[in-house]
Design a protein around this motif. Sequence first.
Motif, PDB file in Angstrom:
ATOM      1  N   VAL A 107       0.680  -1.325  -0.186  1.00 28.22           N
ATOM      2  CA  VAL A 107      -0.252  -0.219   0.083  1.00 28.22           C
ATOM      3  C   VAL A 107       0.562   1.036  -0.319  1.00 28.22           C
ATOM      4  CG1 VAL A 107      -1.599   1.584   1.396  1.00 28.22           C
ATOM      5  CG2 VAL A 107      -1.983  -0.523   1.715  1.00 28.22           C
ATOM      6  N   SER A 108       1.985   1.260   0.922  1.00 26.60           N
ATOM      7  CA  SER A 108       2.892   2.212   0.689  1.00 26.60           C
ATOM      8  C   SER A 108       3.347   2.713  -0.683  1.00 26.60           C
ATOM      9  CB  SER A 108       3.677   2.435   1.954  1.00 26.60           C
ATOM     10  OG  SER A 108       4.544   1.388   1.817  1.00 26.60           O
ATOM     11  N   THR A 109       3.670   1.530  -1.314  1.00 21.29           N
ATOM     12  CA  THR A 109       4.448   1.328  -2.358  1.00 21.29           C
ATOM     13  C   THR A 109       2.988   2.666  -3.469  1.00 21.29           C
ATOM     14  OG1 THR A 109       6.263  -0.101  -2.254  1.00 21.29           O
ATOM     15  CG2 THR A 109       5.344   0.792  -4.543  1.00 21.29           C
ATOM     16  N   MET A 110       1.935   1.965  -3.306  1.00 16.62           N
ATOM     17  CA  MET A 110       1.013   1.837  -3.978  1.00 16.62           C
ATOM     18  C   MET A 110       0.509   3.509  -4.336  1.00 16.62           C
ATOM     19  SD  MET A 110      -2.379  -0.323  -3.637  1.00 16.62           S
ATOM     20  CE  MET A 110      -2.869   1.047  -4.809  1.00 16.62           C
ATOM     21  N   ALA A 111       0.701   3.877  -2.935  1.00 17.04           N
ATOM     22  CA  ALA A 111       0.321   5.516  -2.322  1.00 17.04           C
ATOM     23  C   ALA A 111       1.615   6.359  -3.087  1.00 17.04           C
ATOM     24  CB  ALA A 111       0.643   5.790  -0.841  1.00 17.04           C
ATOM     25  N   GLU A 112       2.836   6.235  -3.076  1.00 22.65           N
ATOM     26  CA  GLU A 112       4.272   6.580  -3.569  1.00 22.65           C
ATOM     27  C   GLU A 112       3.845   6.527  -5.723  1.00 22.65           C
ATOM     28  OE1 GLU A 112       9.460   6.473  -3.329  1.00 22.65           O
ATOM     29  OE2 GLU A 112       7.968   4.825  -2.335  1.00 22.65           O
ATOM     30  N   MET A 113       3.828   5.986  -6.386  1.00 24.41           N
ATOM     31  CA  MET A 113       3.411   5.865  -7.200  1.00 24.41           C
ATOM     32  C   MET A 113       2.795   7.158  -7.778  1.00 24.41           C
ATOM     33  SD  MET A 113       3.960   2.168 -10.158  1.00 24.41           S
ATOM     34  CE  MET A 113       4.616   2.605 -11.728  1.00 24.41           C
ATOM     35  N   MET A 114       1.585   6.960  -7.097  1.00 21.53           N
ATOM     36  CA  MET A 114       0.195   7.622  -7.863  1.00 21.53           C
ATOM     37  C   MET A 114       0.415   8.984  -7.489  1.00 21.53           C
ATOM     38  SD  MET A 114      -2.884   4.975  -6.196  1.00 21.53           S
ATOM     39  CE  MET A 114      -4.265   5.282  -7.318  1.00 21.53           C
ATOM     40  N   GLN A 115       0.957   8.852  -6.154  1.00 25.75           N
ATOM     41  CA  GLN A 115       1.937  10.346  -6.068  1.00 25.75           C
ATOM     42  C   GLN A 115       2.875  11.147  -6.898  1.00 25.75           C
ATOM     43  OE1 GLN A 115       3.453  11.160  -2.251  1.00 25.75           O
ATOM     44  NE2 GLN A 115       3.305  13.711  -2.250  1.00 25.75           N
ATOM     45  N   GLU A 116       3.484  10.526  -7.241  1.00 22.67           N
ATOM     46  CA  GLU A 116       4.721  10.485  -8.434  1.00 22.67           C
ATOM     47  C   GLU A 116       4.070  11.191 -10.095  1.00 22.67           C
ATOM     48  OE1 GLU A 116       8.627   7.795  -8.320  1.00 22.67           O
ATOM     49  OE2 GLU A 116       7.641   7.485 -10.586  1.00 22.67           O
ATOM     50  N   GLN A 117       3.107   9.790 -10.510  1.00 20.57           N
ATOM     51  CA  GLN A 117       2.351   9.860 -11.397  1.00 20.57           C
ATOM     52  C   GLN A 117       0.777   9.798 -11.246  1.00 20.57           C
ATOM     53  OE1 GLN A 117       3.419   7.473 -14.689  1.00 20.57           O
ATOM     54  NE2 GLN A 117       5.331   6.485 -12.863  1.00 20.57           N
ATOM     55  N   PRO A 118       0.337  11.113 -10.897  1.00 19.03           N
ATOM     56  CA  PRO A 118      -0.785  11.611 -10.269  1.00 19.03           C
ATOM     57  C   PRO A 118      -2.303  10.415 -11.257  1.00 19.03           C
ATOM     58  CG  PRO A 118      -0.323  13.031 -10.527  1.00 19.03           C
ATOM     59  CD  PRO A 118       1.002  12.468 -11.344  1.00 19.03           C
ATOM     60  N   ASP A 119      -1.882  10.198 -12.510  1.00 17.38           N
ATOM     61  CA  ASP A 119      -1.967   9.261 -13.987  1.00 17.38           C
ATOM     62  C   ASP A 119      -2.368   8.450 -13.324  1.00 17.38           C
ATOM     63  OD1 ASP A 119      -3.196  12.114 -14.311  1.00 17.38           O
ATOM     64  OD2 ASP A 119      -2.046  12.573 -15.859  1.00 17.38           O
ATOM     65  N   ALA A 120      -2.008   7.887 -13.015  1.00 14.48           N
ATOM     66  CA  ALA A 120      -1.782   6.054 -12.951  1.00 14.48           C
ATOM     67  C   ALA A 120      -2.797   5.644 -12.519  1.00 14.48           C
ATOM     68  CB  ALA A 120      -0.238   5.931 -11.981  1.00 14.48           C
ATOM     69  N   GLU A 121      -3.123   3.970 -12.677  1.00 15.53           N
ATOM     70  CA  GLU A 121      -3.917   3.651 -12.033  1.00 15.53           C
ATOM     71  C   GLU A 121      -3.666   2.692 -11.156  1.00 15.53           C
ATOM     72  OE1 GLU A 121      -7.706   3.138 -14.472  1.00 15.53           O
ATOM     73  OE2 GLU A 121      -7.613   5.210 -15.409  1.00 15.53           O
ATOM     74  N   VAL A 122      -3.213   2.030 -10.189  1.00 18.83           N
ATOM     75  CA  VAL A 122      -3.072   1.420  -9.463  1.00 18.83           C
ATOM     76  C   VAL A 122      -4.104   0.478  -8.589  1.00 18.83           C
ATOM     77  CG1 VAL A 122      -1.682   0.401  -7.983  1.00 18.83           C
ATOM     78  CG2 VAL A 122      -0.670   2.113  -9.207  1.00 18.83           C
ATOM     79  N   SER A 123      -4.119  -0.765  -9.336  1.00 18.78           N
ATOM     80  CA  SER A 123      -4.920  -1.759  -8.688  1.00 18.78           C
ATOM     81  C   SER A 123      -4.208  -2.867  -7.610  1.00 18.78           C
ATOM     82  CB  SER A 123      -6.137  -2.492  -9.132  1.00 18.78           C
ATOM     83  OG  SER A 123      -5.591  -3.257 -10.380  1.00 18.78           O
ATOM     84  N   LEU A 124      -4.907  -3.721  -6.386  1.00 18.80           N
ATOM     85  CA  LEU A 124      -4.274  -3.894  -5.637  1.00 18.80           C
ATOM     86  C   LEU A 124      -5.056  -5.087  -5.416  1.00 18.80           C
ATOM     87  CD1 LEU A 124      -1.456  -5.014  -4.168  1.00 18.80           C
ATOM     88  CD2 LEU A 124      -2.661  -3.757  -2.227  1.00 18.80           C
TER      89      LEU A 124
END
Length: 293
Positions: A107-124
């Motif tokens: 979850v923390s990696t998801m948050a970091e990626m989505m903060q870095e790339q706001p348009d990214a969609e990451v599902s887990l």
Amino acid sequence: MRYTFRQLEVFLAAAHFQNITKAADSLSMSQSAASSALKDIESQFDLPLFDRIGKRLQLNEQGRLIRPKAEQLIEQAKELERIMAQHKDAGHLKVGATLTIGNYLAVSTMAEMMQEQPDAEVSLSVANTSEIGQKVLNFEIDIGLIEGELQHQDLDVIPWRDDELVVFCAPEHPFADQLQLTDRQLKEAEWILRESGSGTRQAFDRAMHGVLPEIQVKLELQHTEAIKRAVSANLGIGCLSRVALEDAFKRGSLIPLPVPHRDFSRKFYFVIHKQKYRSAGIERWMELCRSSF
């Protein structure tokens, strides 16, 4: 579409240089090809864009209206080309993780990626190791994060980071004051463990080589938090990743039980289908996972 981006490039170059020869040279085209492209776009819409004065081209009113729109469209096309060439757009990334990794790390990696790339969609999606492996094989997820080892001819299983399991009990358990447990105590204890098919259970079974047939399994549960609660209620002792237990150890609600003669070390892994294209999103996810922990 009745026009091409090349035709728009010729139009913009001609508007800039006001000369078809110079426009052609700037685009590495022949004069005849550039002239033909310009005539084609005008004739397709029956819309002259220039007033022609000898060899000089001068934008007319229609050309001046269209020019900023064409500039914008070409810039958008170039940006898309840069993104596609450099693979920077993460897009929609589908990640699967085992319970420990999903609950405590991903979850923390998801948050970091989505903060870095706001348009990214990451599902887990969260499941045990064998289920994550099957999802990767079926292309249901792009990348898996697993606690156990998998062997399949179509899977790349890539080491990620070290981890270790820890045996633990409630503060009230008779073992709580033991400096270390013996094999005899391991066999006498009632255990609350993860289910078969999980990476945690796989690592536990390997660590208990030689005494495994004599281990008394009281409960098998699919969730780490359920195991922690059952052990906290003094129903037995458990064995989970240190990642899942650190906070409870700090609070004193659970007690670690050293078993130094048993090897509880293991690794976490990335798992990717060998035929899966490793997009920018997959590569960046792996980079963030490696740098974060």
